[in-house]
Each structure stands twice: as structure tokens, then as C-alpha cells.
Motif scaffolding. Sequence first.
Motif, PDB file in Angstrom:
ATOM      1  N   GLY A 145     -28.949  37.566  -6.329  1.00 22.20           N
ATOM      2  CA  GLY A 145     -28.215  38.614  -5.614  1.00 22.20           C
ATOM      3  C   GLY A 145     -29.115  39.291  -4.612  1.00 22.20           C
ATOM      4  O   GLY A 145     -30.332  39.176  -4.693  1.00 22.20           O
ATOM      5  N   PRO A 146     -28.496  39.999  -3.663  1.00 20.25           N
ATOM      6  CA  PRO A 146     -29.288  40.629  -2.610  1.00 20.25           C
ATOM      7  C   PRO A 146     -30.192  41.728  -3.154  1.00 20.25           C
ATOM      8  O   PRO A 146     -29.972  42.250  -4.246  1.00 20.25           O
ATOM      9  N   SER A 147     -31.193  42.079  -2.382  1.00 22.54           N
ATOM     10  CA  SER A 147     -32.163  43.094  -2.789  1.00 22.54           C
ATOM     11  C   SER A 147     -31.477  44.434  -3.040  1.00 22.54           C
ATOM     12  O   SER A 147     -30.609  44.848  -2.281  1.00 22.54           O
ATOM     13  N   GLY A 148     -31.841  45.081  -4.106  1.00 25.99           N
ATOM     14  CA  GLY A 148     -31.308  46.408  -4.396  1.00 25.99           C
ATOM     15  C   GLY A 148     -30.006  46.406  -5.171  1.00 25.99           C
ATOM     16  O   GLY A 148     -29.420  47.457  -5.408  1.00 25.99           O
ATOM     17  N   CYS A 149     -29.530  45.215  -5.589  1.00 24.97           N
ATOM     18  CA  CYS A 149     -28.245  45.173  -6.278  1.00 24.97           C
ATOM     19  C   CYS A 149     -28.397  45.418  -7.777  1.00 24.97           C
ATOM     20  O   CYS A 149     -27.417  45.474  -8.498  1.00 24.97           O
ATOM     21  N   GLY A 150     -29.617  45.578  -8.252  1.00 27.87           N
ATOM     22  CA  GLY A 150     -29.778  45.986  -9.647  1.00 27.87           C
ATOM     23  C   GLY A 150     -30.162  44.881 -10.619  1.00 27.87           C
ATOM     24  O   GLY A 150     -30.028  45.056 -11.831  1.00 27.87           O
ATOM     25  N   LYS A 151     -30.676  43.768 -10.106  1.00 30.88           N
ATOM     26  CA  LYS A 151     -31.073  42.681 -11.014  1.00 30.88           C
ATOM     27  C   LYS A 151     -32.209  43.120 -11.928  1.00 30.88           C
ATOM     28  O   LYS A 151     -32.147  42.952 -13.146  1.00 30.88           O
ATOM     29  N   SER A 152     -33.247  43.707 -11.312  1.00 27.06           N
ATOM     30  CA  SER A 152     -34.380  44.160 -12.124  1.00 27.06           C
ATOM     31  C   SER A 152     -33.942  45.244 -13.095  1.00 27.06           C
ATOM     32  O   SER A 152     -34.332  45.254 -14.262  1.00 27.06           O
ATOM     33  N   THR A 153     -33.131  46.146 -12.590  1.00 31.70           N
ATOM     34  CA  THR A 153     -32.662  47.249 -13.420  1.00 31.70           C
ATOM     35  C   THR A 153     -31.925  46.711 -14.640  1.00 31.70           C
ATOM     36  O   THR A 153     -32.175  47.137 -15.767  1.00 31.70           O
ATOM     37  N   PHE A 154     -31.036  45.749 -14.396  1.00 27.83           N
ATOM     38  CA  PHE A 154     -30.279  45.188 -15.503  1.00 27.83           C
ATOM     39  C   PHE A 154     -31.208  44.458 -16.472  1.00 27.83           C
ATOM     40  O   PHE A 154     -31.107  44.606 -17.694  1.00 27.83           O
ATOM     41  N   VAL A 201     -38.174  53.695 -19.783  1.00 30.02           N
ATOM     42  CA  VAL A 201     -39.550  54.127 -19.569  1.00 30.02           C
ATOM     43  C   VAL A 201     -39.640  55.024 -18.331  1.00 30.02           C
ATOM     44  O   VAL A 201     -40.485  55.900 -18.240  1.00 30.02           O
ATOM     45  N   ILE A 202     -38.748  54.804 -17.383  1.00 26.31           N
ATOM     46  CA  ILE A 202     -38.729  55.622 -16.165  1.00 26.31           C
ATOM     47  C   ILE A 202     -38.081  56.966 -16.497  1.00 26.31           C
ATOM     48  O   ILE A 202     -37.010  57.004 -17.103  1.00 26.31           O
ATOM     49  N   PRO A 203     -38.716  58.080 -16.115  1.00 27.70           N
ATOM     50  CA  PRO A 203     -38.162  59.395 -16.462  1.00 27.70           C
ATOM     51  C   PRO A 203     -36.741  59.559 -15.930  1.00 27.70           C
ATOM     52  O   PRO A 203     -36.464  59.237 -14.777  1.00 27.70           O
ATOM     53  N   THR A 218     -34.373  35.713  -9.765  1.00 23.67           N
ATOM     54  CA  THR A 218     -35.037  35.008  -8.670  1.00 23.67           C
ATOM     55  C   THR A 218     -34.289  35.198  -7.355  1.00 23.67           C
ATOM     56  O   THR A 218     -33.071  35.403  -7.332  1.00 23.67           O
ATOM     57  N   HIS A 219     -35.058  35.186  -6.271  1.00 25.55           N
ATOM     58  CA  HIS A 219     -34.458  35.215  -4.941  1.00 25.55           C
ATOM     59  C   HIS A 219     -34.363  33.812  -4.369  1.00 25.55           C
ATOM     60  O   HIS A 219     -33.911  33.623  -3.252  1.00 25.55           O
ATOM     61  N   ASN A 220     -34.828  32.858  -5.142  1.00 25.27           N
ATOM     62  CA  ASN A 220     -34.912  31.492  -4.653  1.00 25.27           C
ATOM     63  C   ASN A 220     -33.752  30.690  -5.241  1.00 25.27           C
ATOM     64  O   ASN A 220     -33.719  30.387  -6.429  1.00 25.27           O
TER      65      ASN A 220
HETATM   66  N1  LIG Z   1     -37.472  53.948 -10.466  1.00 23.26           N
HETATM   67  C1  LIG Z   1     -36.308  54.104  -9.820  1.00 23.26           C
HETATM   68  N2  LIG Z   1     -35.797  55.341  -9.635  1.00 23.26           N
HETATM   69  C2  LIG Z   1     -34.633  55.513  -8.975  1.00 23.26           C
HETATM   70  N3  LIG Z   1     -33.897  54.525  -8.488  1.00 23.26           N
HETATM   71  C3  LIG Z   1     -34.322  53.261  -8.642  1.00 23.26           C
HETATM   72  C4  LIG Z   1     -35.567  52.989  -9.323  1.00 23.26           C
HETATM   73  N4  LIG Z   1     -35.761  51.651  -9.325  1.00 23.26           N
HETATM   74  C5  LIG Z   1     -34.710  51.125  -8.689  1.00 23.26           C
HETATM   75  N5  LIG Z   1     -33.844  52.074  -8.268  1.00 23.26           N
HETATM   76  C6  LIG Z   1     -32.574  51.852  -7.545  1.00 23.26           C
HETATM   77  O1  LIG Z   1     -31.722  51.057  -8.331  1.00 23.26           O
HETATM   78  C7  LIG Z   1     -31.050  50.102  -7.522  1.00 23.26           C
HETATM   79  C8  LIG Z   1     -31.314  48.709  -8.069  1.00 23.26           C
HETATM   80  O2  LIG Z   1     -32.702  48.420  -7.930  1.00 23.26           O
HETATM   81  P1  LIG Z   1     -33.346  47.105  -8.520  1.00 23.26           P
HETATM   82  O3  LIG Z   1     -34.809  47.231  -8.413  1.00 23.26           O
HETATM   83  O4  LIG Z   1     -32.777  46.838  -9.850  1.00 23.26           O
HETATM   84  O5  LIG Z   1     -32.825  46.014  -7.496  1.00 23.26           O
HETATM   85  P2  LIG Z   1     -33.130  44.447  -7.479  1.00 23.26           P
HETATM   86  O6  LIG Z   1     -31.833  43.757  -7.499  1.00 23.26           O
HETATM   87  O7  LIG Z   1     -34.107  44.095  -8.511  1.00 23.26           O
HETATM   88  O8  LIG Z   1     -33.769  44.296  -6.042  1.00 23.26           O
HETATM   89  P3  LIG Z   1     -34.915  43.272  -5.570  1.00 23.26           P
HETATM   90  O9  LIG Z   1     -34.257  41.967  -5.423  1.00 23.26           O
HETATM   91  O10 LIG Z   1     -35.348  43.831  -4.256  1.00 23.26           O
HETATM   92  O11 LIG Z   1     -35.987  43.299  -6.597  1.00 23.26           O
HETATM   93  C9  LIG Z   1     -31.556  50.317  -6.110  1.00 23.26           C
HETATM   94  O12 LIG Z   1     -30.590  51.090  -5.423  1.00 23.26           O
HETATM   95  C10 LIG Z   1     -32.827  51.093  -6.277  1.00 23.26           C
HETATM   96  O13 LIG Z   1     -33.010  51.955  -5.184  1.00 23.26           O
END
Ligand SMILES: Nc1ncnc2c1ncn2[C@@H]1O[C@H](COP(=O)(O)OP(=O)(O)OP(=O)(O)O)[C@@H](O)[C@H]1O
Lengths: 259, 324
Positions: free
Chosen positions: A37-46, A56-58, A205-207
Amino acid sequence: MAKSIDVSDLDIYYGDFLAVQGVNMTIRARAVTAFIGPSGCGKSTFLRSLNRMHEVIPGARVEGKVLVDGQSLYEPGVDPVAVRRQIGMVFQRPNPFPTMSIYDNVLAGNRLNSKKLKKSAADDIVEKSLKGANLWNEVKDRLGKPGMGLSGGQQQRLCIARAIAVEPQVLLMDEPCSALDPISTAAIEDLIHDLKSQYTIVIVTHNMQQAARVSDDTGFFNLKGAGQPGHLVEFNPTEKVFANPDNDSTEAYISGRFG
Amino acid sequence: MSSTDTAKPRPPKGEPPVKRRSPERPGDKIFKGLSFGAAMIILVALAGVAIFLTVEGIPGLGASGGAVAGEANFLVYAGRLVYGTLLAAVIALIVATPLSIGMALVISHYAPRRLATPLGYMIDLLAAVPSVVYGLWGILFFGRFMGDIYVWLEANLGFIPLFSGPAATGGRTILTAGLVLALMVIPIITAICREIFAQTPTLHQEAALALGATRWEMIRYAVFPYAKSGMVSATMLGLGRALGETMAVAMVLSASGTGVMTLNLITTQNPNTIAANIARSFPEATGLSVNVLIASGLVLFLITFAVNFAARAIVARSGKRLNA
Ligand SMILES: Nc1ncnc2c1ncn2[C@@H]1O[C@H](COP(=O)(O)OP(=O)(O)OP(=O)(O)O)[C@@H](O)[C@H]1O
Ligand SMILES: [Mg+2]
């Protein structure tokens, strides 16, 4: 023992900011699941919400359910530390402990909880994990040297060795190859393929080619618009996602006709 | 010029190669002049102090009798004072270092941000309290409070040489002085450690957490290794302060002359420190006694210098191990 993960109606917040909304999916045991998925869509967050690293993030919190083999991760009595011991994680940037040797880096997880290891048992774990991470031959003569002295790709494989040394049930990987050359990338992809028989693997992955090569299932995340939360658009077997996706935006993203 | 042929234009033969320089801007010039001047002033002042101490102190080195408070010679005199100085500083550090590191960790890693910020301010405020105030507090309140404890210590733990007594009920002992020093040193060590702890890369902290580390294990795996050299520097800065602190010790500590060389921490017969001795003896000193006091000041100067030097060596060594 590999485990499956069931996610239902998961909302993920950073403070008041809803970053990911309403995710439902089932991640199969002993399979590789890729998120694209595109950057910023929340993959890492999920991904980080699957081993409770998100909190862990406040201010960060999660609503909804994550079940690992039927066990709820976010039940009040569940200790996040115990969860993370079962669900390992490899980060986008290699992060071996800078003051530790290669040997100690591999054992870092095993030594937690003041566990005492016999020298022979420790040696076995180090050798097995480094072999598992395809790194043994390159470092077996310099196990006492600092982990930071390795190349980026070697450091990443060291981090994988460290993660599998504690024999987790699930291994989460956030863009593990994004900082690596094609050869190291290929080594890690081979490794993912080998690990699949024992672990449940989830990789961001972005690939696209990488997702197609290594994964069994693929989830496509997207943003509805700027400032909107990310959400899961499609989750299907990888072959289907790449050949004949259900959703038009998946097809657009994969074929590069996006935005 | 060598025979390597490059595309770069070369200066004509015979002339030295011209370094390409950016044109000097007036702002740069002024700032360079100012900072260079400041550096020179500091160097000159430091040299002046060192020369003064040496020239005025040398006659004191040969003194004997009354000028060295009845000791055999200057070496014995200085040795006894060095003992007291180090003892007070060591007591201060033994108490202050773990407390400061703990406090810094609470602020940087344990307390919720709502609590951490005011706590940090409060500790910074402690550093701003003048040492006279610490001295007054030490005599009027803390010393008396400790006096009762010393009585108890003598009665119950008197078999330990440290507490063999007889207890000073007024509490103006080397232990009290050390504890007051600890209080004065804590804000320094805490402030520096807190800054360094807070700078630990998230990358390494998350590496530990993701392996299933508890918070304390994460601190041991990621924070301490990263902050180690900084913690040493912070402690050494604190030690420097403890060695040189004059007013508070002179007020709190009851000791005369070069004091008593003892490990008994709770009596009225205490070791004396160099700085406190200078402060108390200087008003009545004349002639050779002044030279002796200045020479003892030189000794303190050398000790602080050695401490700083040792700290640098430790930091450099641990740094090298990191990069090896
Ligand atoms: N520590 C944080 N505090 C506040 N908002 C955050 C934090 N980390 C990520 N976000 C927000 O959460 C959303 C999802 O971010 P995330 O890092 O999960 O995207 P991603 O899909 O992993 O992007 P990428 O492909 O660039 O790694 C984004 O809008 C980002 O700005
Ligand atoms: Mg990401």
C-alpha cells in the motif's frame, strides 16, 4: 509452534488521530502474509499492533480484537512483554545492539528475564539461529566482534537471527529489505521462504515483485484521502491479488497506475 | 606537480596551488574574532590562576610548625586535608550517583510526561539554590535531624567502625557534610543523565522491547550502553563540584586544623576538607600561613584536574570499545 492471527474491527489511534480503521483479516499459520500500500496508509502501524509494539508510543492505543490462536492480545490481563516474546519483530532499519558482539546480539532475547544459559546451550542457539538467518558462514569466525561491524544486509540478517533465536510463534517484518542491495534482499527472501515451514510470517513491503515472490496472502491497504484513516482494501491469496484482484484500486496500485 | 593528468585547471608551474576559498563575509569575520578573543581570555585567565597558585604556593611547601597547623611538614598537612576532601566527596557520590541515575530514569523513562516535566524543573531548581542556604539548612535542620540518627546508629550499629561514635548530637559530622554535598550534586548529575537518557535512539529501545524486554531490561540493553560515557562525565562533574564546594562544608562540618584522619563518620572529631579549611583559616592567616593555604589550594586544583583527566580517559576508552 506457528499460530494464526484473527483481527476483527481493529481501529488504531495515535492520541486522537485515527490512523487505521476497521481492519478485519485472518493471517494463516505457517504462511507468509504480505501487506502492500502507499506510504502513510498504516501498514507499519497495523503490523506493530499485532505484537503490542504500537502502544510503546506515548498516547498510542488500539480498539478492537486481535486473536492469536484464539487468545486475545488486548485482554486486560495480558502482559505485553509476554506477547512480544511470542511474536518477534524485524524492523525496517537494522538495529543490532551497538555495544554487543554478534554472539551476544543473537542471544539478547534468550537472556531476558534473567534466564541463565549453559555455554553449550548458548552456543547451539547461536549457531542454529545464525544458520537459520543464512549468516553463519559469514560470521562464524568472528562471533566475538561487534554486530555493528557487519554490513547493512548482514546486520539485518543478524536481527532476524536474534528474532528467531527465541523461537517465536509469529515473525513480523517491516520492510526488512528496503535498505538492502539485491543480493542481500535475495538472501532474506530465501530465508523467509525457509522460515515459512516453522513460523507465521507477516511482511510489509513496497516492492510488488517481492510481495508476489514471497507471500501466500496479500493485503492491500489504502487511504480514502488525505487526513483520512488508512483501511484494508483487499485481502486475498497473493496469486489472486496480482492476477485478478477484487478491487479496482488494488489493480491500479499494483499496475502502477495510481493516484 | 605530478604527472597525473586531470581535467581540473591547475595553477601555473612554480606557484603553490591556490586554495579555493569562499569569500569572507563580515558576519563570519566578526564572530570568528569574538570567539577567538573569548578563548584567549579564558586561556590567559586560567594561566594567570595557575601561575598565581604556583608562585604564591611554593614558599608554603617548605613550611613547618604553626603555619601547617602543627603538622610535621606540608606533605602531612596536605595529606590529611586531601583525605577529608576525598572522604566527603566519596560519601557524596556514593549517595548521589545512584539516586541521580534513578531520578533521571524516572524523568526520562518511567514517569508520565505530565509528572516528568515538573519533576525535571524541580530538580533544576535545586541546582540554583545558593550553597550558603544549603549550609544553613545543614546546620539548623538537617544536622540536628541526623544527630538523632547518629545516636541511634552508635547504639545499634556501633560495632561497625564507621559508626563507632561517640555520636555527635548536633550532627555536624563528615557524614552530614557528605550528605549535604550529595544533595548539591544530585541536580547536576540528574540533569545531564536525563538529557542523555532521553536521547537514546528509539531504534535500539524498540529492538529491546520487541524482543520482550521489560522496561528495566530495555534500559539495561539500550539506554545504559548508549549513555555510559555520559553517565561517567556527569558523575565526574558532580565529583568536581563536591571536591571544590566550600561554603556549605565550612558551615556544616565541625573540624579544626587539618582535622582527624578517621573512618568514624558520626563523631564530633572530623576530618577537614581543603576548601573548608581555606575558607575558615584565611581570615586570620598571615605570612607563611597564607602561602600554605594557597599551596593547599594548588593541591585541590591538581586533584580536580586529575579527576577530569581520568574522566576523559574513561570516556575515551569506552568510546573506543564501542567503535572497535
Ligand atoms: N509516532 C507517530 N505518531 C503520530 N502519528 C503517527 C506516528 N507514526 C505514524 N503516524 C501516522 O500514522 C499513519 C500511518 O503511518 P504508518 O507509518 O503506519 O504508514 P506506513 O503505511 O507504514 O507508511 P510507509 O510505507 O511510508 O512506511 C500516518 O498518517 C502517520 O503520519
Ligand atoms: Mg512503514
